[in-house]
Every structure is written in structure tokens, then in C-alpha cells.
Motif scaffolding. Structure first.
Motif, mmCIF file in Angstrom:
data_model
loop_
_atom_site.group_PDB
_atom_site.id
_atom_site.type_symbol
_atom_site.label_atom_id
_atom_site.label_comp_id
_atom_site.label_asym_id
_atom_site.label_seq_id
_atom_site.Cartn_x
_atom_site.Cartn_y
_atom_site.Cartn_z
ATOM 1 N N UNK A 25 32.951 3.144 0.215
ATOM 2 C CA UNK A 25 32.017 4.042 0.671
ATOM 3 C C UNK A 25 31.425 4.530 -0.826
ATOM 4 N N UNK A 26 30.050 4.770 -0.621
ATOM 5 C CA UNK A 26 29.101 5.192 -1.611
ATOM 6 C C UNK A 26 29.106 6.781 -1.531
ATOM 7 N N UNK A 27 28.882 7.679 -2.560
ATOM 8 C CA UNK A 27 28.347 9.016 -2.611
ATOM 9 C C UNK A 27 26.810 8.851 -2.931
ATOM 10 N N UNK A 28 26.051 9.794 -2.485
ATOM 11 C CA UNK A 28 24.672 9.967 -2.948
ATOM 12 C C UNK A 28 24.546 9.721 -4.180
ATOM 13 N N UNK A 29 25.267 10.476 -4.976
ATOM 14 C CA UNK A 29 24.949 10.375 -6.556
ATOM 15 C C UNK A 29 25.177 8.930 -6.877
ATOM 16 N N UNK A 54 22.366 3.644 11.504
ATOM 17 C CA UNK A 54 22.436 2.494 10.538
ATOM 18 C C UNK A 54 23.400 3.026 9.519
ATOM 19 N N UNK A 55 23.541 4.027 9.197
ATOM 20 C CA UNK A 55 24.485 4.488 8.235
ATOM 21 C C UNK A 55 25.598 5.525 8.929
ATOM 22 N N UNK A 56 27.037 5.314 8.237
ATOM 23 C CA UNK A 56 27.835 6.428 8.898
ATOM 24 C C UNK A 56 27.972 7.220 7.678
ATOM 25 N N UNK A 57 28.080 8.485 7.834
ATOM 26 C CA UNK A 57 28.315 9.536 6.898
ATOM 27 C C UNK A 57 29.891 10.253 7.112
ATOM 28 N N UNK A 58 30.630 10.137 6.056
ATOM 29 C CA UNK A 58 32.000 10.826 6.030
ATOM 30 C C UNK A 58 31.752 12.277 5.900
ATOM 31 N N UNK A 59 32.281 12.984 6.971
ATOM 32 C CA UNK A 59 32.165 14.330 6.734
ATOM 33 C C UNK A 59 32.809 15.027 5.883
ATOM 34 N N UNK A 60 33.919 14.439 5.310
ATOM 35 C CA UNK A 60 34.776 15.251 4.314
ATOM 36 C C UNK A 60 34.470 14.808 2.974
#
Length: 302
Positions: A25-29, A54-60
């Protein structure tokens, strides 16, 4: 000439990065750092991709992974290829067992080669191939895919070489390689270590492969003449033709643990091409003699 589309290029770069690291999992930065993308631009793009599935964003932790919407796209794109792979499974398993080598089925999809099936155990000197892995369809990789293509298709492939452009002598060497593969019906490549190029055993790092291939493209990687000596080869590959008379899949043997003479190579190539002819017949592709007749007629570039 098509106009540049930076937004599309950035989107493709993000999807390629995540596809190359499906368990990360990659962060925005981190994505911005790896892809050299402005954070504001990247945030808007990632939000749109996540909203569409197309992407999943981990809310945590706000990290991103590939999303479920890609499953439908991938399944639709691969459905026909996977159907053909089913015809190859039993023959490739028999070939792997008979030779003690690893047999890999791959297919060209756009500008990439995708590994679709693997038979046999991982052996020393063989790459660690995982189904779904992708590598660029760019010199020196993919000659066996291109050998039965039209001249303009071959030229497009040649100009995809990573790194510095190929020189005219290098371009001619590759064209000779294409002709040699078409004439023999299979491709033979030297083990990269022999050429002083550390290609590595893992193909998982999508970002590390292009610079390695760029280095390899300036070497005499493909073998045109076996001569009277022995050779440490890296692969043997032969095409399976589909009903449309084009290369549908390629079977490649990896894991050669000793040096081979020309006679040894010919014997293994006969086993390999016998298997690819069997699969070609099963999927209702044209017999090899028909391909060579097309070649001789001039419909396929020399």
C-alpha cells in the motif's frame, strides 16, 4: 502525431506502480516521490480513481492499493488469452517434466509481455516467474513475438528500446536476430551473466527492469550461430500461432544448468517446437509451413 496527454501518462504510471507491487500500500507522498508527481495533482487523480473503484483508499492510514474495478477490466482483456492457455497446460507440463526445465507461457498485451502460466520447479539460473508479472515488450525482449510481424511493427518495437537509442549497427543486429528467429522457428538467448549484465532472478520490481534491459539491449544477447563450441544459454522460446495467424502465446524454457552444444540446443528446440506445433494445432492456428510460405511471399518483412 498524437498530442501529449500528461494526465493519462500520470494515471498509467500510478496503475503500473501499484500493479508492480500488488502487496504494498502506497501513501500519497510515497507515490509522488517515486513518480515525480506534484502532490496536489496526484491527490485529485487518486481521489478520482478511488471514487470510480480503480483504487482502494485505506481510511486509517490514507494509503492506496489496486481496486476491484480493475478485476473486470483485467478479466475481459485476458479472457481470450486464458482460454488459449488451457490448451497449453498439459503439453507444457509434459515438456517441463521431460526436460527438467521450467516452462513459461507468456503473451504480448499492448507494449508489455504478461506471464500467464508456469510449469516445472524453479531451478538454479532460472528467473522467479509469477503468473501475472509483466515486463516491457522492448528490445532485446520479445524477438520471438515480433519475428512474424510486419516491418513497421518491428520498427515500432525497435524504437521502444530503453535508455540510449540503438545505433544503426545495433538496429541491424536486431533485424538480423528477427530474421534468424523466423528462419529457425525459435529464439535462443545467452545467459545475461555471461555478457556481464546482472539481470537478476526476480522480475517483481517493475521499475528496476527497464534499466537492466537497456543495458542488455547493447549486447549480443540473441544467438545467431551456435558454432562448434558450447554455450551457457538463458532461454529457448518458440511461438504458438492463433487462428488469426499471429503469435498468440510464446512457450519459453528457463533454468539451463550446464553449457550446451549446438546439437544439445537443436535437440531441446525440437522438443519445444514440437510442443508449440501441438498447441497451435489444438487452438486451430496455421501449420508452421504455412507461416514460412507467407514469409517467402514477402507479406511478412524480411
Amino acid at each position: 502525431m498524437a498530442r501529449p496527454a500528461p494526465a493519462v501518462d500520470r494515471t498509467v504510471a500510478v496503475l503500473n506502480l501499484l500493479a508492480a507491487h500488488p502487496d504494498t500500500a502506497f501513501s500519497l507522498s510515497e507515490m509522488c516521490r517515486r513518480l515525480d508527481i506534484n502532490k496536489a495533482t496526484a491527490h485529485a487523480m487518486l481521489t478520482a480513481l478511488a471514487d470510480s473503484g480503480f483504487l482502494l483508499r485505506n481510511p486509517r492510514d490514507k494509503s492506496y492499493t489496486l481496486g476491484p474495478a480493475l478485476i473486470a477490466l483485467g478479466s475481459a482483456a485476458a479472457a481470450r488469452r486464458l482460454e488459449l492457455v488451457e490448451f497449453a497446460r498439459a503439453p507444457m507440463q509434459a515438456l517441463a517434466a521431460a526436460t527438467g526445465l521450467q516452462c513459461v507461457v507468456s503473451s504480448a498485451m499492448g507494449e508489455e509481455i504478461v506471464f500467464l502460466a508456469v510449469a516445472g520447479e524453479v531451478v538454479p539460473f532460472g528467473p522467479h516467474v509469477r503468473v501475472g508479472q509483466r515486463i516491457p515488450l522492448a528490445p532485446p525482449i520479445g524477438t520471438v513475438f515480433m519475428a512474424w510481424s510486419l516491418p513497421d511493427e518491428v520498427d515500432t518495437w525497435l524504437h521502444r528500446a530503453a535508455g540510449s537509442p540503438l545505433t544503426e549497427p545495433e538496429l541491424e543486429r536486431f533485424r538480423n536476430g528477427v530474421r534468424a528467429v523466423r528462419r529457425r522457428g525459435y529464439s535462443v538467448g545467452l545467459e545475461p551473466d555471461v555478457l556481464g549484465v546482472r539481470l537478476g532472478q526476480s522480475l517483481d520490481d517493475h521499475e528496476a527492469v527497464p534499466p537492466l534491459l537497456a543495458e542488455l539491449s547493447h549486447t549480443s544477447y540473441l544467438m545467431d550461430d551456435f558454432g562448434g563450441s558450447t554455450h551457457r544459454i538463458g532461454h529457448l522460446a518458440a511461438p504458438v500461432f492463433g487462428p488469426d495467424e499471429r503469435v498468440a502465446m510464446v512457450l519459453t524454457l528457463y533454468g539451463f544448468q550446464k553449457q550446451l552444444s549446438g546439437t544439445d540446443i537443436d535437440g531441446l528446440a525440437a522438443r519445444l517446437t514440437g510442443t508449440t506445433r501441438e498447441i497451435t494445432f489444438a487452438v486451430r492456428g496455421p501449420p508452421m509451413f504455412f507461416r514460412y510460405r507467407i514469409q517467402d511471399s514477402g507479406l511478412i518483412g524480411s
